[in-house]
Design a protein around this motif. Structure first.
Motif, mmCIF file in Angstrom:
data_model
loop_
_atom_site.group_PDB
_atom_site.id
_atom_site.type_symbol
_atom_site.label_atom_id
_atom_site.label_comp_id
_atom_site.label_asym_id
_atom_site.label_seq_id
_atom_site.Cartn_x
_atom_site.Cartn_y
_atom_site.Cartn_z
ATOM 1 N N VAL A 1 -12.305 -5.423 -2.574
ATOM 2 C CA VAL A 1 -11.415 -4.528 -1.839
ATOM 3 C C VAL A 1 -10.071 -4.580 -2.547
ATOM 4 C CG1 VAL A 1 -10.281 -4.030 0.353
ATOM 5 C CG2 VAL A 1 -12.638 -4.886 0.335
ATOM 6 N N ASP A 2 -9.707 -3.480 -3.209
ATOM 7 C CA ASP A 2 -8.499 -3.462 -4.034
ATOM 8 C C ASP A 2 -7.224 -3.351 -3.200
ATOM 9 O OD1 ASP A 2 -9.871 -3.573 -6.521
ATOM 10 O OD2 ASP A 2 -10.344 -1.449 -6.335
ATOM 11 N N ALA A 3 -7.251 -2.466 -2.221
ATOM 12 C CA ALA A 3 -6.007 -2.201 -1.486
ATOM 13 C C ALA A 3 -6.310 -1.491 -0.182
ATOM 14 C CB ALA A 3 -5.057 -1.341 -2.325
ATOM 15 N N VAL A 4 -5.380 -1.638 0.759
ATOM 16 C CA VAL A 4 -5.402 -0.882 2.006
ATOM 17 C C VAL A 4 -4.032 -0.242 2.150
ATOM 18 C CG1 VAL A 4 -5.661 -0.983 4.504
ATOM 19 C CG2 VAL A 4 -7.038 -2.500 3.053
ATOM 20 N N ASN A 5 -3.984 1.110 2.093
ATOM 21 C CA ASN A 5 -2.707 1.808 2.243
ATOM 22 C C ASN A 5 -2.953 3.223 2.753
ATOM 23 O OD1 ASN A 5 -3.366 3.376 -0.183
ATOM 24 N ND2 ASN A 5 -2.791 1.518 -1.311
ATOM 25 N N ASP A 6 -1.982 3.737 3.486
ATOM 26 C CA ASP A 6 -2.078 5.086 4.050
ATOM 27 C C ASP A 6 -3.376 5.281 4.830
ATOM 28 O OD1 ASP A 6 0.366 5.752 2.886
ATOM 29 O OD2 ASP A 6 -0.609 6.406 1.028
ATOM 30 N N ASP A 7 -3.731 4.248 5.592
ATOM 31 C CA ASP A 7 -4.938 4.292 6.430
ATOM 32 C C ASP A 7 -6.225 4.439 5.635
ATOM 33 O OD1 ASP A 7 -3.276 4.124 8.644
ATOM 34 O OD2 ASP A 7 -3.158 6.301 8.881
ATOM 35 N N MET A 8 -6.201 4.072 4.340
ATOM 36 C CA MET A 8 -7.389 4.155 3.494
ATOM 37 C C MET A 8 -7.706 2.780 2.912
ATOM 38 S SD MET A 8 -8.518 7.333 3.409
ATOM 39 C CE MET A 8 -9.520 7.367 1.932
ATOM 40 N N ARG B 1 -11.517 6.179 5.160
ATOM 41 C CA ARG B 1 -10.371 6.277 6.068
ATOM 42 C C ARG B 1 -10.600 5.400 7.291
ATOM 43 N NH1 ARG B 1 -6.128 9.228 6.144
ATOM 44 N NH2 ARG B 1 -6.952 10.566 4.474
ATOM 45 N N LEU B 2 -9.538 4.708 7.689
ATOM 46 C CA LEU B 2 -9.608 3.812 8.836
ATOM 47 C C LEU B 2 -9.273 4.555 10.125
ATOM 48 C CD1 LEU B 2 -7.732 0.698 7.390
ATOM 49 C CD2 LEU B 2 -10.187 0.874 7.843
ATOM 50 N N GLU C 1 -8.222 2.371 15.710
ATOM 51 C CA GLU C 1 -8.561 1.062 16.284
ATOM 52 C C GLU C 1 -8.684 -0.044 15.235
ATOM 53 O OE1 GLU C 1 -12.609 1.114 17.943
ATOM 54 O OE2 GLU C 1 -12.811 3.056 16.928
ATOM 55 N N ALA C 2 -8.711 0.333 13.937
ATOM 56 C CA ALA C 2 -8.847 -0.671 12.875
ATOM 57 C C ALA C 2 -7.506 -1.202 12.401
ATOM 58 C CB ALA C 2 -9.614 -0.083 11.694
ATOM 59 N N GLN C 3 -6.412 -0.686 12.923
ATOM 60 C CA GLN C 3 -5.104 -1.073 12.409
ATOM 61 C C GLN C 3 -4.769 -2.539 12.677
ATOM 62 O OE1 GLN C 3 -3.384 0.974 10.408
ATOM 63 N NE2 GLN C 3 -5.187 2.290 10.682
ATOM 64 N N SER D 1 -12.454 -10.299 -1.154
ATOM 65 C CA SER D 1 -11.309 -9.783 -0.386
ATOM 66 C C SER D 1 -11.754 -8.807 0.693
ATOM 67 C CB SER D 1 -10.282 -9.108 -1.303
ATOM 68 O OG SER D 1 -9.715 -10.043 -2.193
ATOM 69 N N ALA D 2 -12.926 -9.084 1.292
ATOM 70 C CA ALA D 2 -13.504 -8.153 2.262
ATOM 71 C C ALA D 2 -12.857 -8.234 3.638
ATOM 72 C CB ALA D 2 -15.004 -8.395 2.386
ATOM 73 N N GLY D 3 -12.105 -9.228 3.906
ATOM 74 C CA GLY D 3 -11.444 -9.290 5.221
ATOM 75 C C GLY D 3 -11.268 -10.728 5.653
ATOM 76 N N THR D 4 -10.526 -10.904 6.717
ATOM 77 C CA THR D 4 -10.016 -9.872 7.609
ATOM 78 C C THR D 4 -8.695 -9.284 7.084
ATOM 79 O OG1 THR D 4 -11.020 -10.988 9.495
ATOM 80 C CG2 THR D 4 -9.215 -9.468 9.973
ATOM 81 N N TRP D 5 -8.519 -7.922 7.304
ATOM 82 C CA TRP D 5 -7.308 -7.215 6.922
ATOM 83 C C TRP D 5 -6.537 -6.816 8.181
ATOM 84 C CZ3 TRP D 5 -5.564 -5.628 1.975
ATOM 85 C CH2 TRP D 5 -6.415 -5.985 0.905
ATOM 86 N N GLN D 6 -5.212 -6.937 8.108
ATOM 87 C CA GLN D 6 -4.347 -6.500 9.201
ATOM 88 C C GLN D 6 -3.120 -5.812 8.620
ATOM 89 O OE1 GLN D 6 -3.336 -9.656 11.890
ATOM 90 N NE2 GLN D 6 -5.424 -9.898 12.681
ATOM 91 N N ARG D 7 -2.902 -4.561 9.036
ATOM 92 C CA ARG D 7 -1.721 -3.797 8.625
ATOM 93 C C ARG D 7 -1.489 -3.854 7.103
ATOM 94 N NH1 ARG D 7 1.165 -2.241 13.073
ATOM 95 N NH2 ARG D 7 0.583 -3.278 15.020
ATOM 96 N N GLY D 8 -2.591 -3.683 6.355
ATOM 97 C CA GLY D 8 -2.479 -3.637 4.905
ATOM 98 C C GLY D 8 -2.418 -4.981 4.217
ATOM 99 N N TRP D 9 -2.524 -6.073 4.990
ATOM 100 C CA TRP D 9 -2.469 -7.414 4.411
ATOM 101 C C TRP D 9 -3.834 -8.087 4.544
ATOM 102 C CZ3 TRP D 9 1.707 -9.228 1.782
ATOM 103 C CH2 TRP D 9 2.904 -8.520 1.947
#
Length: 524
Positions: free
Chosen positions: A431-438, A491-492, A495-497, A513-521
């Motif tokens: 998982v490279d990145a989480v940004n702009d709800d993607m 796209r997230l 409820e995934a935010q 890097s599959a998770g857990t992710w929160q607010r892009g972190w």
């Protein structure tokens, strides 16, 4: 690694005279174990290997009559070809038929040096937890294969690429590495492993460290801080066991691939055993493990040379206190659960084979007792890991094994091969990145690189989004993976935010890097 068996294609005959030798040659040359000599009263068939390929030679033995001195010979190149394990398994059966029924028609086997026919469709990696008899297991591979075929993994540093090249060329190797080496190699593997009653393993490691690793420390073998303290007498057995100095829940760590373990790690380790580690044994019954490993791989000699046994362990009762014992059992309860699961699965597998297994394991144990009675220069040393076993000693052990009746073992191997199941697919990804709800990343099915990987997004126990890989990722292909269209973007939902995990649908395998992710972190 291709599935290799031996077949024959005759090139020429020196004589076209009729007789039993050419007939036997044409029928059997491609079905005999090479490295053996088969003899009739007047003729012999000798199979061997050379740098130019495999060759079978049929020649006359010396006799009193003129006819017996006539030389019939034929040369057959034994071609390496890919075919099913059932066809390949017949070689051992023909060999065994000649061994036991041949004398009735004047046919005998004078000497045999068996080289195994293996049916492993992928490279085999042996996960070797310390002090579980791994050095002894390596002797099994050396008995069945050439002595340099098993590659001891030294992973990291300048030797990493060399180790990788040797392993890919050999197809057989292992080391003190957890499951996951397929990601480093960027290719599918088959795994096998061996466990040991956790407390016994811990105590064994203490005494091994205490005596300087059977002379290994004097030869320059590295030691941990705890091992150095134990060797110097500054760390008692109670201290070692109470603190689990040889690793806490080590089996779960190695079979799950998790550095820090919990209940989820245990569940993953069990799933890995089901899907990716089809042969797991226990050190307490080495013969059972090697017999089942033969059933899985097609190797024919389930025997071993007892190696690197800790020398100088006190014969009296261990001075371990009950307090240290109880603490160890509590701290390592996940390992105990995994060990018990493996023991139960072994018992179920044995039962499924019934009398065929019973007769085979009885034959293995009887032959192993004869091997154990031989002089053994390796029993208290780990030098075999560094320099390999002496070929003359391996030959002596092989002769003991192949001079015995192997038909019960062959029968079990044939049945096990017919039941052989394929392992689950192995994956890698990131998982490279989480940004702009993607969510952006990539995933590759190492077992079937052209196959799209189904990606899922989970919030706690709820599936909230799905997608398939297929986006171009030339950077992944440039890094050595077999697929370029392996990227994904999903796209997230709202409820995934507050937290989500990325999973591969239908698999316990995960991407990095599959998770857990929160607010892009990424919450590592």
């Amino acid at each position: 690694m291709d599935v290799h068996v031996f077949r024959s294609s005759f090139v020429s005959y020196e004589s076209t005279a009729s007789g039993i030798c050419p007939v036997i040659a044409s029928h059997l040359a491609g079905r005999l174990c090479y490295g053996a000599r088969y003899s009739f009263p007047t003729h012999s068939i000798r199979t061997d290997s050379s740098s130019r390929g495999r060759r079978a030679e049929i020649g006359a033995l010396r006799g009193n009559s003129t006819k017996s001195r006539r030389r019939y010979s034929a040369y057959a190149r034994l071609l390496l070809a890919s075919t099913s394990s059932l066809f390949g398994g017949r070689a051992a059966l023909y060999h065994n038929w000649l061994l036991h029924l041949g004398p009735a028609i004047g046919f005998k086997i004078e000497a045999t040096q068996h080289i195994a026919m293996t049916y492993v469709s992928k490279p085999l990696f042996f996960i070797h937890p310390p002090k579980c008899g791994g050095s002894t297991v390596i002797s099994f591979f050396d008995l069945n294969l050439d002595r340099d075929k098993f590659i001891n993994f030294v992973w990291g540093g300048v030797s990493q690429e060399k180790t990788r090249e040797r392993f890919l060329a050999s197809g057989i190797g292992g080391g003190h590495d957890p499951i996951g080496i397929h990601r480093d190699l960027k290719m599918p593997l088959e795994y096998c492993s061996i466990l040991r009653e956790p407390l016994r393993r811990q105590i064994s490691h203490y005494w091994f460290a205490r005596n300087g690793k059977n002379g290994g420390v004097a030869r320059g073998v590295s030691v941990s801080e705890a091992e150095a303290l134990a060797q110097g007498g500054e760390l008692s057995l109670d201290d070692w066991v109470g603190e689990s100095c040889s690793g806490k829940n080590l089996f779960v760590q190695m079979l799950s691939g998790h550095g820090r373990v919990n209940r989820e790690s245990l569940e993953l380790a069990i799933e890995n055993v089901r899907q990716h580690i089809p042969t797991v044994g226990v050190c307490e019954d080495m013969s059972d493990f090697l017999l089942r490993l033969c059933g899985r791989t097609g190797m024919r000699l389930p025997f071993f040379i007892r190696t690197n046994v800790t020398e100088g362990v006190p014969k009296e009762c261990s001075p371990l206190s009950e307090r240290a014992r109880e603490k160890f059992v509590e701290d390592n309860h996940l390992d105990y659960e995994l060990y018990q699961y493996v023991c139960d699965e072994i018992a179920r597998e044995r039962e499924s084979y019934g009398a065929i297994y019973t007769r085979a394991i009885e034959a293995v144990r009887q032959i192993q007792r004869r091997i154990d009675a031989l002089d053994n220069p390796y029993i208290y040393t780990g030098k075999s890991n560094m320099f390999g076993f002496d070929e003359n000693h391996l030959r002596m052990v092989r002769e003991v094994a192949t001079s015995a009746d192997l038909s019960p073992i062959d029968a079990y191997i044939e049945l096990a091969q017919s039941r052989r199941r394929e392992c689950g697919d192995l994956f890698d990804g990131f998982v490279d990145a989480v940004n702009d709800d993607m969510v952006h990343g990539w995933a590759v099915n190492l077992s079937v690189p052209d196959k799209c990987v189904p990606i899922e997004i989970w919030v706690r126990e709820k599936l909230v989004a799905t997608t398939l890989t297929g986006n171009p990722r030339p950077d992944v292909a440039a890094a050595g993976y077999a697929s370029e269209r392996c990227g994904f973007a999903v796209r997230l939902p709202e409820e995934a935010q507050e937290g989500f995990r990325v999973k591969i649908a239908g698999s316990a395998q995960t991407i990095r890097s599959a998770g857990t992710w929160q607010r892009g972190w990424h919450m590592a």
